[in-house]
Scaffold this active site. Structure first.
Site, short mmCIF file in Angstrom:
data_model
loop_
_atom_site.label_atom_id
_atom_site.label_comp_id
_atom_site.label_asym_id
_atom_site.label_seq_id
_atom_site.Cartn_x
_atom_site.Cartn_y
_atom_site.Cartn_z
N GLN A 1 -1.98 -5.27 -6.20
CA GLN A 1 -0.67 -5.71 -6.71
C GLN A 1 -0.31 -7.12 -6.23
O GLN A 1 0.58 -7.75 -6.79
CB GLN A 1 0.43 -4.73 -6.28
CG GLN A 1 0.30 -3.37 -6.95
CD GLN A 1 1.46 -2.47 -6.56
OE1 GLN A 1 1.42 -1.80 -5.53
NE2 GLN A 1 2.51 -2.47 -7.37
N HIS B 1 0.04 7.58 -5.97
CA HIS B 1 0.35 6.41 -6.81
C HIS B 1 -0.41 5.18 -6.30
O HIS B 1 -1.03 4.45 -7.09
CB HIS B 1 1.87 6.20 -6.78
CG HIS B 1 2.35 5.00 -7.54
ND1 HIS B 1 3.20 5.10 -8.62
CD2 HIS B 1 2.15 3.68 -7.34
CE1 HIS B 1 3.47 3.88 -9.06
NE2 HIS B 1 2.87 3.00 -8.30
NI NI Z 1 2.74 0.86 -8.23
#
Ligand code: NI
Length: 176
Positions: free
Chosen positions: A51, A144
Site C-alpha cells: 500500500q 485483510h
Molecule cells: Ni486495505
C-alpha cells in the site's frame, strides 16, 4: 519517520504478489516506522507494505485502545503488531460477515465474510519468529492485510460494496 503516500488500485504494485522479507536491516526498520506512522495518521487499523508501493510481505496492525476495544481484546487492544512473511496456519471453520474499508480505496466500504479466528505465524521486525492468535475484528484485519500481500483487495471478495455517504446509517469502520 515519515508519512508515505498510500497508493490506489491504479498503481500496479497493489496487485502484485509481494516478495518475502529476507533482510532485517536499518532500511527495513525505517520502512516499518514509516508504515506505522502512515497507518496512525490515516487513521487506519492496518497497513500492508504494497500500500506504500513496497512489494514486500510486511504488515502492521494496531487496533484502538478505547474502553470497548480493551474489553473485547484485552492486551491486544492498542498493541502494535509488525509481521514479516505472515502465514495463516489455522483458520476456524466458522466465518462471520463484517464491514471493511481500505486505505487504498477511499470512500467505499463492503461486506466481507472472514474466518472468525485465525492463527498467524511470521517474523517480527527483528526477524524473530512470532505467533498471534486473533479473533473477531483483529482476525478480520489480519486476513485483510495478508490478502494485500497477494495483490487481493477486499472488493474482490466482498458480497456488497457501497459508498457510506449513500447509506447514512452505516457505521463506517476505520480502514485497513
Ligand atoms: Ni486495505
Amino acid at each position: 519517520m515519515a508519512i508515505r503516500p498510500i497508493i490506489q488500485p491504479d498503481n500496479p504494485v497493489l496487485r502484485k504478489k509481494a516478495h518475502r522479507v529476507t533482510t532485517f536491516d536499518d532500511k527495513l526498520q525505517v520502512l516499518i516506522d514509516d508504515m506505522v506512522e502512515t497507518m496512525l495518521d490515516a487513521p487506519g487499523v492496518g497497513l500492508a507494505a504494497p500500500q506504500v508501493a513496497v512489494s514486500q510481505r510486511l504488515i502492521v496492525v494496531r487496533l484502538g485502545d478505547d474502553e470497548d476495544s480493551k474489553k473485547e481484546f484485552g492486551d491486544q487492544a492498542g498493541q502494535l503488531f509488525v509481521v514479516a512473511n505472515p502465514e495463516i496456519i489455522k483458520r476456524s471453520k466458522s466465518t462471520v460477515e463484517g464491514i471493511e474499508a481500505c486505505l487504498s480505496i477511499p470512500g467505499y466500504v463492503g461486506t466481507v465474510d472472514r474466518h472468525e479466528i485465525v492463527v498467524i505465524t511470521g517474523l517480527d521486525r527483528y526477524g524473530k519468529p512470532t505467533r498471534i492468535k486473533a479473533k473477531d475484528w483483529l482476525a478480520r484485519v489480519f486476513q485483510h492485510e495478508i490478502d494485500h500481500l497477494d495483490g487481493q483487495l477486499y472488493i474482490d471478495i466482498a458480497t456488497d460494496v457501497w459508498k457510506p455517504e449513500d447509506r447514512e446509517k452505516t457505521e463506517t469502520p476505520l480502514p485497513e
